[in-house]
Structure formats: structure tokens, C-alpha cells
Scaffold this motif. Structure first.
Motif, short mmCIF file in Angstrom:
data_model
loop_
_atom_site.label_atom_id
_atom_site.label_comp_id
_atom_site.label_asym_id
_atom_site.label_seq_id
_atom_site.Cartn_x
_atom_site.Cartn_y
_atom_site.Cartn_z
N LYS A 16 0.84 -1.21 0.00
CA LYS A 16 0.00 0.00 0.00
C LYS A 16 0.87 1.25 0.00
O LYS A 16 0.58 2.23 -0.70
N ALA A 17 1.95 1.23 0.79
CA ALA A 17 2.85 2.38 0.85
C ALA A 17 3.54 2.61 -0.49
O ALA A 17 3.71 3.76 -0.92
N ILE A 18 3.93 1.53 -1.15
CA ILE A 18 4.58 1.66 -2.45
C ILE A 18 3.61 2.26 -3.46
O ILE A 18 3.97 3.16 -4.23
N LEU A 19 2.38 1.78 -3.48
CA LEU A 19 1.38 2.31 -4.40
C LEU A 19 1.14 3.80 -4.14
O LEU A 19 1.03 4.60 -5.08
N PHE A 20 1.08 4.16 -2.86
CA PHE A 20 0.86 5.57 -2.51
C PHE A 20 2.02 6.42 -3.01
O PHE A 20 1.81 7.51 -3.57
N ALA A 21 3.24 5.94 -2.84
CA ALA A 21 4.41 6.69 -3.29
C ALA A 21 4.44 6.82 -4.81
O ALA A 21 4.79 7.88 -5.35
N GLN A 22 4.07 5.76 -5.51
CA GLN A 22 4.01 5.82 -6.97
C GLN A 22 3.05 6.89 -7.43
O GLN A 22 3.33 7.64 -8.38
N THR A 23 1.92 6.98 -6.75
CA THR A 23 0.91 7.98 -7.12
C THR A 23 1.37 9.38 -6.73
O THR A 23 1.22 10.33 -7.50
N LEU A 24 1.93 9.51 -5.53
CA LEU A 24 2.36 10.81 -5.05
C LEU A 24 3.43 11.42 -5.94
O LEU A 24 3.43 12.63 -6.20
N PHE A 25 4.36 10.59 -6.41
CA PHE A 25 5.47 11.09 -7.22
C PHE A 25 5.27 10.77 -8.71
O PHE A 25 6.25 10.68 -9.45
N SER A 26 4.02 10.60 -9.11
CA SER A 26 3.73 10.23 -10.49
C SER A 26 4.24 11.24 -11.50
O SER A 26 4.60 10.88 -12.63
N VAL A 141 -5.31 3.11 4.16
CA VAL A 141 -5.54 4.38 3.47
C VAL A 141 -6.19 4.14 2.11
O VAL A 141 -5.78 3.25 1.36
N PRO A 142 -7.24 4.89 1.78
CA PRO A 142 -7.86 4.73 0.46
C PRO A 142 -6.99 5.35 -0.63
O PRO A 142 -6.21 6.26 -0.37
N SER A 143 -7.12 4.85 -1.84
CA SER A 143 -6.37 5.39 -2.96
C SER A 143 -7.11 6.61 -3.51
O SER A 143 -8.20 6.48 -4.04
N ARG A 144 -6.51 7.78 -3.34
CA ARG A 144 -7.13 9.00 -3.84
C ARG A 144 -6.04 10.05 -4.03
O ARG A 144 -4.97 9.98 -3.41
N PRO A 145 -6.30 11.04 -4.87
CA PRO A 145 -5.30 12.09 -5.11
C PRO A 145 -5.01 12.88 -3.83
O PRO A 145 -5.88 13.06 -2.99
N VAL A 146 -3.78 13.35 -3.71
CA VAL A 146 -3.40 14.18 -2.56
C VAL A 146 -3.71 15.63 -2.90
O VAL A 146 -3.03 16.25 -3.72
N GLN A 147 -4.77 16.16 -2.30
CA GLN A 147 -5.19 17.52 -2.56
C GLN A 147 -5.28 18.35 -1.29
O GLN A 147 -5.13 19.57 -1.32
N ARG A 148 -5.52 17.70 -0.16
CA ARG A 148 -5.70 18.42 1.11
C ARG A 148 -4.58 18.02 2.06
O ARG A 148 -4.59 16.93 2.63
N VAL A 232 -8.45 14.86 5.17
CA VAL A 232 -7.02 15.13 5.05
C VAL A 232 -6.37 14.01 4.25
O VAL A 232 -6.55 12.84 4.55
N ASP A 233 -5.62 14.38 3.22
CA ASP A 233 -4.94 13.39 2.39
C ASP A 233 -3.50 13.15 2.83
O ASP A 233 -2.94 12.09 2.57
N LEU A 234 -2.91 14.14 3.50
CA LEU A 234 -1.53 14.02 3.96
C LEU A 234 -1.31 14.94 5.15
O LEU A 234 -1.58 16.13 5.07
N LEU A 235 -0.83 14.36 6.25
CA LEU A 235 -0.48 15.13 7.44
C LEU A 235 1.03 15.29 7.48
O LEU A 235 1.77 14.32 7.30
N VAL A 236 1.51 16.50 7.74
CA VAL A 236 2.94 16.79 7.73
C VAL A 236 3.35 17.31 9.10
O VAL A 236 2.68 18.17 9.68
N THR A 237 4.46 16.79 9.61
CA THR A 237 5.04 17.28 10.85
C THR A 237 6.53 17.50 10.66
O THR A 237 7.13 16.98 9.72
N VAL A 238 7.11 18.26 11.57
CA VAL A 238 8.55 18.51 11.55
C VAL A 238 9.12 18.02 12.88
O VAL A 238 9.18 18.77 13.85
N PRO A 239 9.52 16.75 12.95
CA PRO A 239 10.04 16.20 14.21
C PRO A 239 11.46 16.67 14.46
O PRO A 239 12.16 17.11 13.55
N HIS A 240 11.89 16.54 15.70
CA HIS A 240 13.27 16.86 16.05
C HIS A 240 13.86 15.69 16.83
O HIS A 240 13.18 15.07 17.65
N HIS A 241 15.11 15.38 16.56
CA HIS A 241 15.77 14.24 17.19
C HIS A 241 16.13 14.59 18.62
O HIS A 241 16.99 15.43 18.87
N ARG A 242 15.45 13.93 19.54
CA ARG A 242 15.69 14.22 20.94
C ARG A 242 16.22 12.98 21.65
O ARG A 242 16.50 11.97 21.04
#
Length: 287
Positions: A16-26, A141-148, A232-242
Motif C-alpha cells: 500500500k505504501a509503495i502504491l501511494f508513493a508511486q501515485t504521489l510522485f507520479s 488508506v484509500p487510494s485518492r489524489p493528494v489535494q488536502r 485530510v490526504d496528507l499530514l505533515v510534521t517537523v520532528p526533532h531528534h531528541r
């Protein structure tokens, strides 16, 4: 060209992750590296390389079969696939590979079935250790375009706006919208983030953005509240190595989110220091 490390254990989650990456970086020129790590029990014949050779052969066959499966549809001319194996744990394999060569993203699937929220997940371990962007895709995760796309941030914790360049590139490529999500306690003063939020908005000036704030004493619960009430199609965070102590005490919100992700989670690596590069939109550094 983007260089993307796709981790696979041949499970439904990793596919599923591979398919999502293929679509995201199509639409992006990309080099996908399929990596499977494995361990070999040689207790029955110490020092005998036969076990390693046979294990390597079997893994190669599985990788080739997977490669055929994920490239059944016509592969864009700007996509390239390679397979890799490594005789060690997944985390050790990723760390070793990243110490030798640069990758723009590490991509893996998540089931949330680890034994412990802080120590039982490959996803949380990789986020804690690697110095690159990590994309964690839930098995359901459902297969759908990343828009939000939602960036969960308090604005203050980002060291360099330039660290968000991968996100900006993705948003531009997909024509997606970006929401800045902040989780504030009851006593929080919104005026304290006003200047910072304006700088973020200016950095993403070519992107359609908006802002949303939730009142909650716990950041994780605030994010969950937003995800439960907004698509939400993609949640983004900025982690820090603690430190390891932060893991034990649960201070890492990102690793909690990665343990059982409700939506695909992209963690953007934000080092304390970046090489000097002239860009008037990259000069802000949080104090």
C-alpha cells in the motif's frame, strides 16, 4: 531526480505504501529503490555461507516478483526502479544505506500492531534516527489524489523554513492546498505566533493556504480531533531528534502519530544547521 527508498516486507501494508508513493510522485522524475532487509539463522552451521546465499537468493526472487507486480501498469519514462537487499534489521539497514548515499524520502507502511507505542514500531524508530524525510502510509488508506495537506506546527519549532522545501515542491507538483494547523491550550496567546505565521504564509506564497486553530491541552488529541472532522490526504510534521528520555516520557508527538497513523504522515527533516544558501524566503530561523 528524486531518490526514494521504498521499504518492503512483502506485506499488504508495504505494498500500500509503495502504491501511494508511486501515485504521489507520479509527475516527478524519480528513482525508486525497493529494499528488503532480512536476518539469517546460522546457528545450525556457524560460519557457513550457504545459509546467507540461499536467503539472498530467495529474497531476490521475492523482490523481482514484487517489482513485476508494481510495474504491471505502464511505467512513466521518468520513473526508474532498482532492488536492494540487506542482511540486518530494517532500521539498521536504513541507517547504513543513508550513511553511504543520499535519499530524498524513505517510504514505509504501518499497521499499528507494534508491541509498544514508543519502541515497537519500525516507523517510529526510523523517524527517530534518520536524517531525511519519512513518509508513513497506513495500511487502510484509500487510494485518492493528494489535494488536502495539513502541516501541524506551532511555527516556533521549525529551525529553517528551507527545510520545508520538499513540502512546497510536493504541493506545487500536485496542485494541493495547505492548511497550517495549530493546537493551543486555553491560556495560549495567539498574538505570539502572528509574525511567525505570516512568514510561513509568505514562504508558501504560490500555494493556496489557510490556517486552523484548535483549543486542546494535548497536541495529539487536538490533531486527532481535526482529522476526525476534516478530510485530510496528507499530514505533515517537523520532528526533532531528541533523547531517549523523550521517547519514554512520550514527548514526541510525531512518533505517536506514526505508530497508528490515521492518514499518510510525512515527517520533514529539519536540522539545526543548514549550509548557507542565498534565498530571501529561506532566511527565517526560529528563535
Amino acid at each position: 531526480m528524486k531518490k526514494i527508498l521504498l521499504l518492503t516486507d512483502f506485506s499488504k501494508a508495504s505494498k500500500k505504501a509503495i502504491l501511494f508513493a508511486q501515485t504521489l510522485f507520479s509527475d516527478a522524475a524519480s528513482e525508486f529503490h525497493l529494499l528488503h532487509s532480512y536476518t539469517v539463522d546460522t546457528s545450525g552451521s556457524f560460519g557457513d555461507t550457504t545459509f546467507h546465499q540461499e536467503a539472498e537468493k530467495q529474497v531476490r526472487q521475492q523482490l523481482n516478483s514484487l517489482l513485476s507486480e508494481i510495474t504491471t501498469q505502464p511505467v512513466p519514462d521518468h520513473h526508474r526502479y532498482l532492488t536492494r537487499t540487506y542482511p540486518n534489521t530494517t532500521v539498521d539497514a536504513v541507517e547504513w544505506i543513508l550513511s553511504k548515499e543520499h535519499f530524498d524520502y524513505v517510504v514505509l507502511g504501518a499497521t499499528g500492531r507494534g508491541n509498544n507505542e514508543y519502541f515497537g514500531s519500525v516507523a517510529t524508530s526510523i523517524i527517530r534516527t534518520v536524517k531525511t524525510s519519512v513518509l508513513v502510509v497506513p495500511e487502510t488508506v484509500p487510494s485518492r489524489p493528494v489535494q488536502r495537506v495539513v502541516l501541524a506546527t506551532d511555527y516556533h519549532s521549525v529551525n529553517h523554513l528551507r527545510s520545508l522545501r520538499p513540502l512546497k515542491e510536493l504541493l506545487t507538483m500536485k496542485g494541493a492546498n495547505l492548511t497550517f494547523l495549530t493546537i493551543n491550550g486555553p491560556e495560549h496567546d495567539n498574538s505570539s505566533v502572528s509574525e511567525k505565521s505570516q512568514q510561513f504564509a509568505a514562504y508558501f506564497d504560490t500555494i493556496n493556504t489557510d490556517a486552523f486553530s484548535i483549543r486542546n491541552n494535548e497536541v495529539e488529541r487536538g490533531i486527532d480531533e481535526y482529522l476526525a472532522t476534516h478530510p485530510v490526504d496528507l499530514l505533515v510534521t517537523v520532528p526533532h531528534h531528541r533523547s531517549l528520555l523523550d521517547l519514554v516520557t512520550g514527548r514526541s508527538i510525531t512518533r505517536k502519530l506514526a505508530y497508528k497513523p490515521r492518514v499518510p504522515l510525512l515527517t520533514v527533516y529539519d536540522p539545526e544547521d543548514l549550509p548557507i544558501e542565498i534565498d530571501e524566503k529561506d532566511v527565517y530561523k526560529a528563535g
